[in-house]
Scaffold this active site. Structure first.
Site, PDB file in Angstrom:
ATOM      1  N   HIS A  28       8.714 -33.449  -3.149  1.00 23.73           N
ATOM      2  CA  HIS A  28       9.329 -33.073  -1.882  1.00 23.73           C
ATOM      3  C   HIS A  28       8.160 -32.651  -0.992  1.00 23.73           C
ATOM      4  CE1 HIS A  28      12.934 -32.944  -4.302  1.00 23.73           C
ATOM      5  NE2 HIS A  28      13.683 -32.555  -3.285  1.00 23.73           N
ATOM      6  N   HIS A  35      16.313 -41.015  -5.282  1.00 25.97           N
ATOM      7  CA  HIS A  35      16.179 -39.578  -5.032  1.00 25.97           C
ATOM      8  C   HIS A  35      17.554 -38.924  -5.055  1.00 25.97           C
ATOM      9  CE1 HIS A  35      13.831 -36.089  -3.295  1.00 25.97           C
ATOM     10  NE2 HIS A  35      15.092 -35.677  -3.191  1.00 25.97           N
ATOM     11  N   GLU A  60       9.115 -31.700   4.017  1.00 27.81           N
ATOM     12  CA  GLU A  60      10.544 -31.719   4.346  1.00 27.81           C
ATOM     13  C   GLU A  60      10.827 -30.571   5.320  1.00 27.81           C
ATOM     14  OE1 GLU A  60      14.995 -31.865   2.321  1.00 27.81           O
ATOM     15  OE2 GLU A  60      13.302 -31.169   1.127  1.00 27.81           O
ATOM     16  N   HIS A  70      19.830 -35.189  -6.871  1.00 25.39           N
ATOM     17  CA  HIS A  70      19.797 -33.908  -7.579  1.00 25.39           C
ATOM     18  C   HIS A  70      21.076 -33.818  -8.410  1.00 25.39           C
ATOM     19  CE1 HIS A  70      16.317 -32.217  -5.379  1.00 25.39           C
ATOM     20  NE2 HIS A  70      16.794 -32.900  -4.357  1.00 25.39           N
ATOM     21  N   ASP A 112      20.025 -38.256  -2.100  1.00 20.86           N
ATOM     22  CA  ASP A 112      19.756 -36.824  -2.107  1.00 20.86           C
ATOM     23  C   ASP A 112      20.981 -36.076  -2.627  1.00 20.86           C
ATOM     24  OD1 ASP A 112      18.037 -34.698  -1.865  1.00 20.86           O
ATOM     25  OD2 ASP A 112      17.953 -34.689   0.304  1.00 20.86           O
TER      26      ASP A 112
END
Length: 414
Positions: free
Chosen positions: A203, A53, A206, A55, A302
């Site tokens: 997601h 995971h 969260e 970005h 993340d």
């Protein structure tokens, strides 16, 4: 290349590995000495790490916009959507991804899943250039419809990204405009996954809100459709606030459906509990209980150096260390956590792990330590990372008055 004095976890013995010019493991224990020779000094070999995971598309963009002064996810997302994503061109992404791929590689990560917003066609831009970096890492792309499928034309944009080759359908039900739209978004995502034969990674929940229970709906939908093993639930931080009876019921559903849960302990610690007075919730998925209950749990990095998390470096051993700390694991469980960035990560990504055998492509790492316990305890980047013909050598040494004490301070629990 000959790598000597490597400790294999399978038999706890020392071996040598010869990697030929094509990047293949030509032989084990043959001691061919042409080319580069690296002495591993009894360090432990391991499968490459997985980062399930991330970005990557807006990593390293911290200074592209104003700082997130509240530290909340909502402000970070708003800054990212309104000020950062519109600035990202394909060339900008290429320049940052060149740095990011090297950061991942030196930390032993050869496989990474990235959630890319469909806004500004960022997911498609990632798909267009990712092959330029396959010498170091393999990138799996999620078509991420942030802040929701019902925002603008995100449904059409997500489908376009899937048609362009995105392997994973994203979703973010708790961020939709209403609870009803949140449940509808789960149906949209699962329909797209079935239509295109794709994986799912959302997601989901969260938030610190204990009434946010979309994980249950997604797991149930995956179970009914028979796509549980292709489905991941990322974050699930609301589970930290669920009452125990409900969480136990949810745990059984997660286990039976076969879904994976991906937790990002470092960034979740930074983001969650921001609206609490003291005591503040830790705000992570219940990693320990999920693992004990038979759910496949993987651990991700993340965000890294952006409006949502201003620090980070893709050191997956540090991610494991934080998981141990935040969810009250105990000493006897330390080494089991390595599965969160190895076998469990491969399972979540539906990737067959590399095999360390003669005739296979050389894809492995050698840790700084002789065992997983000391590797997690020290959280140092791997000593050696090999992906075919490419390698990184992170030779860490500690000296006191010119006396080498490296082995003494790294290999303590050996």
């Amino acid at each position: 290349m000959l790598v000597r004095n490597v400790k294999f976890n399978s038999d706890n013995k020392i071996h040598s590995i010869y990697v030929n010019d094509e990047g293949m493991i030509e032989c084990i224990d043959c001691n061919r000495k042409d080319g580069t020779v690296i002495d591993a000094k009894g360090r432990l070999i391991s499968p490459p790490f997985v980062n399930p995971h991330s970005h990557l598309g807006y990593a390293l963009t911290l200074k592209y916009a104003k700082f997130n002064e509240s530290g909340t996810l909502l402000e970070g997302v708003q800054i990212t959507r309104e000020e950062i994503i519109p600035k990202i061109s394909e060339e900008d992404l290429r320049k940052r991804l060149d740095i990011i791929s090297k950061m991942l590689f030196i930390n032993g990560v050869l496989y990474v899943r990235t959630h890319e917003p469909v806004l500004n066609d960022l997911a498609i831009k990632m798909l267009r250039i990712r092959e330029e970096f396959t010498n170091l890492i393999r990138i799996q792309v999620v078509a991420f419809p942030t802040p929701g499928y019902f925002y603008g034309d995100n449904i059409e944009r997500a489908e376009k990204a899937l048609e362009e080759g995105a392997e994973v359908v994203g979703l973010i039900p708790h961020s939709e405009g209403s609870i009803e739209e949140g449940y509808k978004s789960i149906k949209i995502a699962t329909d797209l996954a079935v239509k295109y034969g794709r994986l799912i990674d959302g997601h989901v929940d969260e938030t610190d809100d204990p009434s946010s229970r979309f994980s249950e709906a997604l797991a149930r939908e995956a179970l009914v459709r028979g796509i549980g093993k292709r489905t991941s639930i990322s974050h699930m931080t609301a589970s930290h606030s669920y009452d125990n009876w409900y969480f136990h019921k949810l745990l059984l559903l997660l286990r039976d459906s076969g879904v994976s849960v991906i937790s990002n302990p470092v960034v979740s610690l930074h983001l969650q509990g921001r609206y609490d007075n003291y005591p503040k919730r830790r705000g992570i998925a219940r990693i320990r209980e999920l693992m004990k209950g038979g759910v496949n749990v993987a651990l991700g990095s993340d965000n890294v150096i952006d409006a949502i998390y201003p620090l980070g470096d893709y050191n997956m051993l540090r991610v494991v260390q934080e998981a141990f700390l935040v969810d009250h694991f105990v000493a006897s469980e330390v080494t089991s956590l390595i599965s969160g960035i190895t076998e469990n990560g491969y399972k979540a990504l539906s990737i067959v792990p590399p095999i360390i055998e003669e005739g296979q492509k050389a894809q492995f790492i050698i840790l700084q330590a002789r065992n997983y316990y000391d590797a997690i305890r020290t959280a140092l980047p791997p000593f050696l990372v090999i992906n075919g013909r490419y390698y990184a050598n992170n030779n860490v040494s500690f000296l006191v008055n010119d006396s080498d004490i490296t082995d003494k301070v790294i290999n303590i629990v050996d």
